[in-house]
Design a protein around this motif. Structure first.
Motif, PDB file in Angstrom:
ATOM      1  N   ARG A 161      -8.556   5.976  17.469  1.00  0.00           N
ATOM      2  CA  ARG A 161      -9.241   5.588  16.237  1.00  0.00           C
ATOM      3  C   ARG A 161      -9.811   6.814  15.539  1.00  0.00           C
ATOM      4  O   ARG A 161     -10.230   7.758  16.199  1.00  0.00           O
ATOM      5  CB  ARG A 161     -10.369   4.607  16.564  1.00  0.00           C
ATOM      6  CG  ARG A 161      -9.832   3.311  17.145  1.00  0.00           C
ATOM      7  CD  ARG A 161     -10.901   2.481  17.833  1.00  0.00           C
ATOM      8  NE  ARG A 161     -10.277   1.293  18.405  1.00  0.00           N
ATOM      9  CZ  ARG A 161     -10.437   0.069  17.940  1.00  0.00           C
ATOM     10  NH1 ARG A 161     -11.255  -0.149  16.928  1.00  0.00           N
ATOM     11  NH2 ARG A 161      -9.814  -0.949  18.499  1.00  0.00           N
ATOM     12  N   VAL A 162      -9.824   6.737  14.228  1.00  0.00           N
ATOM     13  CA  VAL A 162     -10.423   7.800  13.427  1.00  0.00           C
ATOM     14  C   VAL A 162     -11.584   7.179  12.657  1.00  0.00           C
ATOM     15  O   VAL A 162     -11.377   6.269  11.846  1.00  0.00           O
ATOM     16  CB  VAL A 162      -9.401   8.421  12.451  1.00  0.00           C
ATOM     17  CG1 VAL A 162     -10.065   9.470  11.580  1.00  0.00           C
ATOM     18  CG2 VAL A 162      -8.221   9.003  13.211  1.00  0.00           C
ATOM     19  N   PRO A 163     -12.802   7.630  12.922  1.00  0.00           N
ATOM     20  CA  PRO A 163     -13.942   7.063  12.206  1.00  0.00           C
ATOM     21  C   PRO A 163     -13.942   7.482  10.735  1.00  0.00           C
ATOM     22  O   PRO A 163     -13.476   8.572  10.387  1.00  0.00           O
ATOM     23  CB  PRO A 163     -15.160   7.635  12.921  1.00  0.00           C
ATOM     24  CG  PRO A 163     -14.655   8.553  13.980  1.00  0.00           C
ATOM     25  CD  PRO A 163     -13.169   8.595  13.929  1.00  0.00           C
ATOM     26  N   ARG A 164     -14.446   6.570   9.906  1.00  0.00           N
ATOM     27  CA  ARG A 164     -14.648   6.843   8.477  1.00  0.00           C
ATOM     28  C   ARG A 164     -13.369   7.375   7.834  1.00  0.00           C
ATOM     29  O   ARG A 164     -13.376   8.372   7.139  1.00  0.00           O
ATOM     30  CB  ARG A 164     -15.815   7.798   8.303  1.00  0.00           C
ATOM     31  CG  ARG A 164     -17.109   7.251   8.864  1.00  0.00           C
ATOM     32  CD  ARG A 164     -18.211   8.273   8.918  1.00  0.00           C
ATOM     33  NE  ARG A 164     -18.104   9.183   7.794  1.00  0.00           N
ATOM     34  CZ  ARG A 164     -19.095   9.590   7.042  1.00  0.00           C
ATOM     35  NH1 ARG A 164     -20.300   9.217   7.293  1.00  0.00           N
ATOM     36  NH2 ARG A 164     -18.897  10.423   6.042  1.00  0.00           N
ATOM     37  N   TYR A 165     -12.284   6.669   8.022  1.00  0.00           N
ATOM     38  CA  TYR A 165     -10.958   7.116   7.615  1.00  0.00           C
ATOM     39  C   TYR A 165     -10.624   6.806   6.158  1.00  0.00           C
ATOM     40  O   TYR A 165      -9.973   7.590   5.490  1.00  0.00           O
ATOM     41  CB  TYR A 165      -9.914   6.467   8.529  1.00  0.00           C
ATOM     42  CG  TYR A 165      -8.494   6.866   8.239  1.00  0.00           C
ATOM     43  CD1 TYR A 165      -7.971   8.048   8.752  1.00  0.00           C
ATOM     44  CD2 TYR A 165      -7.658   6.073   7.459  1.00  0.00           C
ATOM     45  CE1 TYR A 165      -6.661   8.414   8.508  1.00  0.00           C
ATOM     46  CE2 TYR A 165      -6.342   6.436   7.203  1.00  0.00           C
ATOM     47  CZ  TYR A 165      -5.858   7.611   7.726  1.00  0.00           C
ATOM     48  OH  TYR A 165      -4.565   7.977   7.477  1.00  0.00           O
ATOM     49  N   GLY A 166     -11.012   5.619   5.699  1.00  0.00           N
ATOM     50  CA  GLY A 166     -10.612   5.213   4.359  1.00  0.00           C
ATOM     51  C   GLY A 166     -11.697   4.427   3.654  1.00  0.00           C
ATOM     52  O   GLY A 166     -12.549   3.805   4.287  1.00  0.00           O
ATOM     53  N   ILE A 167     -11.633   4.461   2.320  1.00  0.00           N
ATOM     54  CA  ILE A 167     -12.599   3.723   1.505  1.00  0.00           C
ATOM     55  C   ILE A 167     -12.140   2.271   1.404  1.00  0.00           C
ATOM     56  O   ILE A 167     -11.022   1.992   0.985  1.00  0.00           O
ATOM     57  CB  ILE A 167     -12.725   4.343   0.098  1.00  0.00           C
ATOM     58  CG1 ILE A 167     -13.176   5.792   0.202  1.00  0.00           C
ATOM     59  CG2 ILE A 167     -13.681   3.525  -0.765  1.00  0.00           C
ATOM     60  CD1 ILE A 167     -13.111   6.555  -1.117  1.00  0.00           C
TER      61      ILE A 167
END
Length: 190
Positions: A161-167
Motif C-alpha cells: 500500500r502507498v499512503p496518501r496516493y491519490g486525491i
C-alpha cells in the motif's frame, strides 16, 4: 439481464460507444467516489478524449480494451444501452518487461453491479493478455473500495500500500493498494 458477451474493442466496430464508455467512467467517479483520473466537476469532453486516446493506443498495439455488452440483435451495431462494463490492458514497450501488462480502468455500470461482470471482463482480459505473451498482471485500486475485495477473489496477490496516493473525488488523499497475478496456461481466470 440478457446473456452478456465480451468483445475486443475496435475503433471501426465500437468507436461509436466511446461516449457511453466515458459515461460509465464518470458514473464510477460520481457514484462511487472512485479515484479514476478526473475530479468533479467532470467535463465530458476530457473523459471522452482520454478514451479516444486509449482507442488510438489499441490501433498502435500497446493497449487492448475489453467491453462487455448485452447481446445485440444479429447484424446490428451494439448500442450504448447494451454496454455493461469495460477494462483495458496497457502493454507499454519494454525489453526487460515484455511479459508485463497493466490492468487499467475496470468499470462496471452501476446498473449491472453484483452480477459477475468484473469476473467476466477480467477472465477475458487475462485470456487475451496471455495470448499476447503477457504473464504478469499488475493492478491497483484505492484502499476501502469494492475493487480491493474483488481482486483477491480473482487470484490477485496484494503487493503493498502507498499512503496518501491519490486525491479522492470526495476530497482528501486516499491510500492505494497494489496487486499482481502470474498467468499460466490452464490457470487463467481462476
Amino acid at each position: 439481464m440478457p446473456t452478456p458477451v465480451v468483445k475486443l474493442f475496435s475503433s471501426q466496430e465500437h468507436g461509436h460507444l466511446l461516449p457511453d464508455i466515458a459515461a460509465i467512467h464518470a458514473a464510477c467517479i460520481l457514484q462511487d467516489q472512485t479515484i479514476a483520473t478526473f475530479l468533479p466537476p467532470l467535463e465530458d469532453s476530457k473523459i471522452r478524449k482520454l478514451w479516444e486516446d486509449m482507442a488510438r493506443e489499441v490501433d498502435l498495439g500497446i493497449r487492448f480494451i475489453s467491453i462487455l455488452l448485452n447481446k445485440s440483435e444479429p447484424g446490428t451495431k451494439a448500442k450504448g444501452s447494451e454496454l455493461v462494463g469495460v477494462v483495458t490492458l496497457s502493454m507499454p514497450y519494454s525489453e526487460t518487461g515484455s511479459f508485463r501488462g497493466f490492468v487499467k480502468k475496470l468499470f462496471v455500470s452501476p446498473n449491472y453491479r453484483g452480477r459477475g461482470a468484473s469476473r467476466v471482463l477480467m477472465d477475458h482480459l487475462e485470456t487475451e493478455a496471455f495470448e499476447r505473451g503477457k504473464t504478469l498482471m499488475m493492478i491497483d485500486t484505492e484502499v476501502g473500495s469494492a475493487a480491493e475485495k474483488v481482486y483477491p477473489r480473482l487470484g490477485y496477490t496484494e503487493i503493498g500500500r502507498v499512503p496518501r496516493y491519490g486525491i479522492s473525488p470526495a476530497g482528501g488523499l486516499k491510500d492505494e493498494v497494489f496487486f499482481y497475478k502470474h498467468l499460466q496456461k490452464g490457470g487463467i481466470g481462476q
